[in-house]
Structure formats: C-alpha cells, structure tokens
Design an enzyme around this catalytic site. Structure first.
Site, short mmCIF file in Angstrom:
data_model
loop_
_atom_site.label_atom_id
_atom_site.label_comp_id
_atom_site.label_asym_id
_atom_site.label_seq_id
_atom_site.Cartn_x
_atom_site.Cartn_y
_atom_site.Cartn_z
N CYS A 91 0.83 -1.21 0.00
CA CYS A 91 0.00 0.00 0.00
C CYS A 91 0.86 1.26 0.00
CB CYS A 91 -0.93 -0.02 1.22
SG CYS A 91 -1.93 1.47 1.34
N CYS A 109 -0.48 4.14 2.05
CA CYS A 109 -0.27 4.03 3.50
C CYS A 109 1.19 4.30 3.86
CB CYS A 109 -0.63 2.62 4.00
SG CYS A 109 -2.08 1.90 3.25
N ASP A 110 2.12 3.79 3.06
CA ASP A 110 3.52 3.75 3.50
C ASP A 110 4.48 4.61 2.68
OD1 ASP A 110 2.74 1.92 5.44
OD2 ASP A 110 3.02 0.21 4.10
#
Ligand code: FAD
Ligand code: NAP
Length: 315
Positions: A136, A139-140
């Site tokens: 992701c 997300c990261d």
C-alpha cells in the site's frame, strides 16, 4: 459476553458493493445491518485519486467512501464496526459469528467482502513485511522521502502506486514480468513521461534483500525471465502491486467458487448456490473489479434480496 441480534438483511462488507446494497436495502425498508470488517470503506481507502466514479471528475478514494458511508447511514442503515469470523449457511435464519462475540442472525445475507492484496509468496517478502515491504503506497509511501523504491506489477494498481510514490521517492523502479503493461493507456502515458520512473521489463523478483540489525530492505534481486540474468536494484521500499484475491475464506467450502476463489453467481444475478445468500462486488468479479461495477452489483443484490424476502413472506 455473547449476544444475538436478528435482522432481515445482513450485509457483510463496507466497500462500494456493501454500501450501495445498504442504500437500496434501507430504502426498501429492510432495516439492514452492515458489518464493516477490518477495512471500513474497503479497497478505495488505500488509494488517492479516483477519476472514474461518475459525477466526480476527481475524488480521493477515502473521501468517496466517507460519502458512501454517510449516505447509507442517512437512509437508515445501522453500520457496525465488527468482523465476521464464521458463517453457518446450512439452515435459516443464517448465522454470522463476529469477533466482538455477537452472533448475528438474518433471513437474507449479502456478501460483499471484496478482495485483498496478493503477495509474491517469497520467504524474504514475508520476512520484511512491515520493514520495507508493503502492498500500500498510500499508506507507507511517506516513509520513503528522498529514497529509492521498487514496485512490482503491471496493472492499474502498480502504475498508480509507482506514480504516487514519485511524490516522495528519489527514484521509482517498476519491475514487470512481461514487456507490456496491462494498465489503462492514460496511466501508462503518465508513467512513461515521469522522469523519476525507470522500468525493468521481463523480470521476476527472486528475492528481497536486506539487513537484520535493524531489520530493513536494501534492495531486490530480479531475474530476466528469458536469459536468467540477475539484476540487483537497490531500494529502501518494495511495493507489491500484483493484484488482489477474492476474500471468500468465509464461504469457500459452502458456496461454489471458481477462477481462484471468486464466488459463483447465477447469470445476470447476484444469487449464489444457496437461496437467500447473495454476493456482490469484487468477491464475485474476476473480470471488471471496479468501484462502479461493485456498486452496481450491490444494488442488484439488495433488489434481489428484497424480492426473495417478499416471496418467502408470501409463502
Ligand atoms: P472492497 O472495496 O474490497 O471492500 C470489502 C469490504 O469487506 C471491506 O470493507 C472489508 O472490511 C469487508 N470485509 C472483508 N471480510 C470481512 C469479514 N470477514 N467480515 C466483515 N467484513 C469483511 N476501482 C475504480 O473503479 N477506480 C479506481 O480508481 C480504483 N482504484 C483502486 C486503487 C487501488 C489501490 C485498489 C486496491 C483498487 C482500486 N480500484 C479502483 C478497485 C476498487 O477499489 C474495487 O473494485 C472495489 O473497492 C470493490 O468493492 P467491494 O465493495 O466489492 O469490496
Ligand atoms: P491486475 O489488473 O490483476 O494486474 C496484476 C498485475 O500484476 C499484472 O500486470 C500481472 O502481470 C502482475 N502479476 C500478477 N501476479 C504476479 C506475480 N506472481 N509476479 C509478478 N507479477 C505478477 O491487478 P490490479 O492492478 O491490482 O487491478 C485490479 C483491478 O482493480 C483491475 O480491474 C483494475 O482495473 C482495478 N483498478 C482500477 C484502477 C483505476 O481504474 N484507476 C486503479 C487500480 C485498480 P501480467 O500482466 O503478466 O498478468
């Protein structure tokens, strides 16, 4: 403490399919309960711009899902933060056991559990998950400011993840096992024009390489699929974007599935092999896997559940 709640219509999943089923189910006065699962809002909550949802030239995925949730609540759906860990579809009412300890029973059930990220299955990928290996970018990606990253895959997700990562990373290498991408042409065009992106064609990932102290990724080893030649690509972040598998774990032994776990529905319908159980969205769809098609199937499922429940009441 365990308690039991009964509802005419239970919807499992809070992606576009689940929320759309909830809107239609509520407006049909079925007073549905919707169980959100561990990813409230579904897959679109881990992306950025969505540019193909009709009526929105561009909208952030998480914002679209907040709107869908609000819509479902506004028409009367009860939305519950819980996760179903077992289903009993052998008798009616159907039973769904949840992590909270609550048992939900229902006359009709809509399964909209969507799909989850697929992994390469390498031991080194497993070792560095959460330590440089991610599925992701939204997300990261932020953790890799000014660093080099690698993305593997050749579909829409891989290309979007690679483009998104150019906002942070100094260089993004996309590694794909063939010599052409399957993503939409407009995305390919953006990728090819981006100066931060390099593409390594015809390569498969052999191994994620890294250190133990502290644990972290330092690069990947990729093998040319024809010549076998190994190329080492240094990177601090490795993003796996090779598609998604249907989340059919709950029903794989009781409902008919095909093509690697997708729930089979009757032609032009969301009916499954068990009367009263309907399935919608990516859980059933190996072909289109779009937010709009999932929403369409959610609508179909609620309309079909409404008709089916009415038939049961009429005897
Ligand atoms: P999902 O969105 O997968 O939602 C499944 C839901 O089920 C989740 O809420 C989860 O918590 C819940 N759930 C699962 N198991 C359980 C359980 N046991 N108990 C309770 N709840 C459970 N499509 C587009 O049209 N446009 C795009 O721009 C686009 N971008 C994308 C970007 C990315 C990074 C990804 C991964 C996908 C993208 N897609 C896009 C595809 C789109 O997100 C999916 O087609 C769509 O979300 C599928 O909707 P769904 O409702 O079937 O399931
Ligand atoms: P996908 O379309 O199934 O593509 C998966 C990619 O990963 C393919 O290029 C595939 O290679 C590659 N791959 C699969 N297994 C692999 C392995 N073991 N090793 C190396 N590479 C592997 O998946 P997706 O990109 O996640 O898209 C899923 C669905 O969501 C699609 O329907 C897509 O259109 C939709 N989506 C839409 C948008 C958008 O509309 N903007 C954005 C994201 C996703 P091959 O090409 O060789 O098969």
């Amino acid at each position: 403490m365990t308690d039991t709640r009964h509802t005419k219509l239970l919807i499992i999943g809070s992606g576009p399919a689940g929320y759309t089923a909830a809107v239609y189910g509520s407006r049909a006065m079925l007073e549905p309960l919707l169980i959100q699962g561990i990813q409230p809002g579904g897959q679109l909550t881990i992306t950025t711009e969505v540019e193909n949802w009709p009526g929105e030239v561009e909208i952030q995925g998480p914002d679209l899902m907040i709107k869908m949730e609000a819509h479902a609540r506004a028409v009367g759906t009860e939305i519950i933060a819980d996760h179903i860990n077992a289903l009993d579809l052998s008798k009616r009412p159907f039973t769904a056991s949840a992590d909270s300890g609550t048992t939900y029973t229902c006359d009709a059930l809509i399964l909209a559990t969507g799909a989850q990220a697929r992994w390469l299955g390498l031991p080194s990928e497993e070792k560095f998950k959460g330590f440089g290996v991610s599925a992701c970018a939204t997300c990261d990606g932020f953790f890799y400011r000014g660093q080099e990253v690698v993305v593997v895959g050749g579909g829409n997700t891989a290309v979007e993840e690679a483009l998104f990562l150019t906002n942070f990373a100094s260089k993004v290498t996309l590694i794909h096992r063939r010599d052409s991408l399957r993503s939409e042409k407009i995305l390919q065009d953006r990728l090819f024009k981006n100066p931060k992106v390099e593409i390594l064609w015809n390569h498969a990932i052999e191994e994620v390489v890294g250190g133990d102290n502290p644990r972290g990724v330092e690069g990947v080893r990729a093998r040319h699929v024809e010549t076998g030649q190994i190329t080492e690509v240094p990177c601090k972040g490795f993003f796996v974007a090779i598609g998604h598998a249907p989340a059919s774990e709950l029903v794989k032994d009781v409902l008919e599935t095909h093509m690697g776990g997708y729930v089979v529905t009757k032609p032009d319908s969301t009916e499954t092999s068990i009367p009263g159980v309907f399935a919608a969205g990516d859980l059933t769809d190996h072909k289109y896997r779009q937010a709009v098609t999932s929403a369409g199937m959610g609508c179909m499922a609620a309309l079909e559940a409404e008709r089916w429940l009415a038939e049961q009441e009429q005897g």
